[in-house]
Design a protein around this motif. Structure first.
Motif, short mmCIF file in Angstrom:
data_model
loop_
_atom_site.label_atom_id
_atom_site.label_comp_id
_atom_site.label_asym_id
_atom_site.label_seq_id
_atom_site.Cartn_x
_atom_site.Cartn_y
_atom_site.Cartn_z
N LYS A 41 29.75 -18.36 104.40
CA LYS A 41 28.33 -17.95 104.12
C LYS A 41 27.84 -18.95 103.16
O LYS A 41 26.63 -19.37 102.87
CB LYS A 41 28.17 -16.43 103.66
CG LYS A 41 28.25 -15.49 104.48
CD LYS A 41 28.06 -14.03 103.86
CE LYS A 41 28.24 -13.09 105.14
NZ LYS A 41 27.82 -11.47 104.44
N ASN A 42 28.77 -19.71 102.48
CA ASN A 42 28.66 -20.74 101.22
C ASN A 42 28.26 -21.96 102.00
O ASN A 42 27.97 -23.18 101.37
CB ASN A 42 29.47 -20.76 100.31
CG ASN A 42 29.79 -19.44 99.61
OD1 ASN A 42 28.75 -18.72 99.25
ND2 ASN A 42 31.02 -19.08 99.41
N TYR A 43 28.40 -22.14 103.32
CA TYR A 43 28.31 -23.40 103.96
C TYR A 43 27.23 -23.30 105.04
O TYR A 43 26.56 -22.24 105.19
CB TYR A 43 29.65 -23.80 104.58
CG TYR A 43 30.89 -24.01 103.61
CD1 TYR A 43 31.06 -25.31 103.07
CD2 TYR A 43 31.48 -22.90 103.03
CE1 TYR A 43 32.12 -25.60 102.16
CE2 TYR A 43 32.43 -23.16 102.13
CZ TYR A 43 32.75 -24.62 101.59
OH TYR A 43 33.63 -24.79 100.51
N THR A 47 26.34 -31.87 103.99
CA THR A 47 26.26 -31.78 102.38
C THR A 47 26.12 -32.90 101.53
O THR A 47 25.73 -32.65 100.29
CB THR A 47 27.67 -31.19 102.31
OG1 THR A 47 28.15 -30.12 103.16
CG2 THR A 47 28.05 -30.82 100.93
N PRO A 84 34.79 -26.55 104.73
CA PRO A 84 35.78 -25.40 104.32
C PRO A 84 37.02 -25.43 105.13
O PRO A 84 37.47 -24.55 105.18
CB PRO A 84 34.61 -24.40 104.92
CG PRO A 84 34.11 -24.87 106.06
CD PRO A 84 33.72 -26.42 105.54
N THR A 95 32.84 -14.43 104.88
CA THR A 95 32.23 -14.54 103.28
C THR A 95 32.11 -15.81 102.94
O THR A 95 31.30 -16.37 102.52
CB THR A 95 32.90 -13.34 102.40
OG1 THR A 95 33.00 -11.82 103.15
CG2 THR A 95 32.18 -13.55 101.38
N LEU A 96 33.25 -16.32 103.27
CA LEU A 96 33.50 -17.79 102.62
C LEU A 96 32.49 -18.70 103.15
O LEU A 96 31.87 -19.53 102.56
CB LEU A 96 35.04 -18.27 102.83
CG LEU A 96 35.28 -19.97 102.53
CD1 LEU A 96 34.89 -20.30 101.14
CD2 LEU A 96 36.40 -20.18 103.19
N GLU A 145 35.96 -29.38 98.58
CA GLU A 145 34.90 -28.57 98.16
C GLU A 145 33.82 -28.54 99.27
O GLU A 145 33.03 -27.40 99.45
CB GLU A 145 34.39 -29.01 96.70
CG GLU A 145 35.24 -28.57 95.83
CD GLU A 145 35.65 -27.22 95.30
OE1 GLU A 145 34.48 -26.21 95.81
OE2 GLU A 145 36.63 -26.73 95.10
#
Length: 492
Positions: A461-463, A393, A207, A458-459, A204
């Motif tokens: 962008k969450n990181y 993170t 990536p 797109t994925l 999680e």
């Protein structure tokens, strides 16, 4: 790696606020609550007479301890030790090869080893320690590793945390008897549920796995878009999580989903984490497929990939075949380990099945055939980027972060540094080498869809914005800043 060896080392933690025992056997170093080393037992195991032979000019006056009542004598001993690394002329810097990644050097011009210690330059001291180990300079290696123990910490900066595990690898390598190395590394495993939780956290917070799984699934979905029956062979199915999004995509396919059959191969770490065999994965995936009304079968392969024969795959007429190599092929021994060369044999066997698509996801690192010293440098460069990415993170004092790094990453670091021959199972290759292997087996590149690239962007962008996605020569690379970490491509 699963059998209890006669000589082994362990790396364990009790809690984020407790003590961290980095060395249990053959040497022990204890960490205090802030991750700093506070005690050392049996700091080194030397081969017989390594320090006391007539040829060892330092053995008569130095026995591994540098304590002396005379300050002048103490400085003289330090000067002697510096000469071990620098040579008799202290004005001439060490003339080792420069490392090719990120400007890391064995030493920069004019910088002496003692200066690095005074500056607490952890990278330089790690490199110098590895150089001493590679040259079997046990006296210098022991001295430098004593210095390192004062600098590393499992709850410190990324390089301090990585340094703790690299130091563990050096100790493991030097603790061998004669020219042999540990036949295995035995770690104190967490409870299976805890290990599964650690693996999920790593999945999680970083990536890398999602990138690999999404890029491979995109290639499979594209190749199978018109097929009615699909057979997927997954050579390391782990917990089966890769196939969630593919089953969902097939369920939404215009004209209805195909019949999907998955053949899964297990690995011991995944089996331990899930607390059972592949039947657990099969039942879970079958339930998922039913919920999406996707016709589904699961077959658990009963042999490891190195023993695979054609009949184990149960290939059926009328099925379109996809083969998935996600983070798996680097564990297969090649020609440098065994004349059987299972790595290339498996690729030739797969090619003989005429698959529609074969997906490859691997760490972009060169640790397979490299000699110990350049391999050590590569491990430092690669995993420093990995640890830095985790650092953005998970808080440094977070117990889960410590456990994730110890149980999911540190074992790989130690294996690459400490082991040789068949016992070194972490044998990564750069994508250029994988391309050569696939081409020799008769494969041709299968272009990845531009939609896959867009989906992964797109994925990301969450990181963190420091992650980098790049497409080169038909392959996708995921990196951290200027370091490529994972590469993905497809073949037919």
């Amino acid at each position: 790696m699963q059998n209890l060896p006669d000589i082994y080392c362990t790396l364990e933690s009790s809690s984020a606020s407790g003590g961290y025992a980095i060395y249990n056997s053959p040497s022990t170093i204890s960490f205090s609550s802030n991750g700093s080393p506070v005690s050392l037992q049996d700091s080194m195991s030397y081969p017989p007479d390594a320090l006391h032979s007539p040829d060892n000019t330092y053995a008569s006056s130095i026995s591994g301890s540098f304590v002396t009542d005379d300050a002048g004598d103490f400085l003289h001993k330090l000067r002697e030790l510096e000469n071990v690394m620098l040579g008799p002329d202290s004005d001439i810097p060490i003339n080792y090869e420069r490392h090719f990644q990120k400007g890391i050097y064995v030493t920069s011009p004019g910088i002496k080893l003692m200066d690095a210690i005074e500056r607490r330059d952890l990278k330089q001291i790690l490199i110098a320690s590895a150089k001493a180990v590679s040259e079997n300079d046990l006296l210098t290696a022991n001295w430098l590793m004593d210095e390192l123990r004062e600098m590393v910490s499992v709850s410190g900066e990324p390089i301090q945390r990585l340094g703790a595990y690299m130091l563990e690898g050096l100790v493991a390598r030097l603790a061998s008897s004669g020219s042999s190395i540990y036949k295995a590394l035995r770690w104190k495993e967490p409870e299976s549920s805890e290990l599964l939780s650690n693996m999920h956290i790593l999945y999680e917070v970083c990536p890398y796995f999602k990138f690999g799984y999404m890029s491979a699934n995109g290639a499979i979905a594209e190749a199978m878009k018109d097929e009615k029956r699909v057979h997927i062979v997954d050579f390391q199915i782990a917990q089966g999580s890769q196939w969630i999004t593919l089953i969902q995509a097939f369920a939404a396919r215009p004209g209805g989903p195909p019949h999907i059959r998955i053949t899964g191969f297990d690995d011991s770490m995944s089996a331990y984490a899930r607390g059972g065999g592949l039947d657990i994965v099969g039942k879970w995936l079958s339930k998922l497929a039913r919920s999406y009304k996707v016709p589904f079968e699961f077959h658990a392969a009963s042999v490891p990939g190195s023993d695979l024969q054609l009949h184990h795959l149960d290939v059926r007429p009328g099925e379109a075949l996809a083969v998935n190599f996600a983070f798996m092929l680097h564990h297969m021994p090649d020609e440098s380990v065994s004349t059987q060369n299972h790595r290339d044999r498996l690729l030739r066997l797969v090619k003989s099945l005429s698959p529609k698509v074969v997906t490859l996801v691997e760490q972009e690192s060169n640790t397979n055939t490299a000699a110990f010293f350049p391999r050590f440098i590569e491990v430092m460069d690669y995993y420093a980027a990995m640890f830095e990415s985790i650092d953005v993170t998970l808080p440094r004092e977070h117990k889960e972060r410590i456990n994730v790094e110890q149980h999911c990453l540190a074992r790989d670091v130690v294996n690459i540094i400490a082991c040789e021959g068949a016992e070194r199972v972490e044998r990564h290759e750069l994508l250029g080498k994988w391309r050569s292997r696939f081409a020799m087996a008769g494969f041709t590149p299968y272009p990845l869809s531009s939609l896959v690239n867009a989906t992964i962007k797109t994925l990301l962008k969450n990181y963190s914005h420091k992650y980098r996605l790049e497409e080169r020569d038909g392959a996708l690379y995921l990196g951290w800043m200027d370091r490529d970490l994972v590469a993905s491509c497809a073949w037919k």
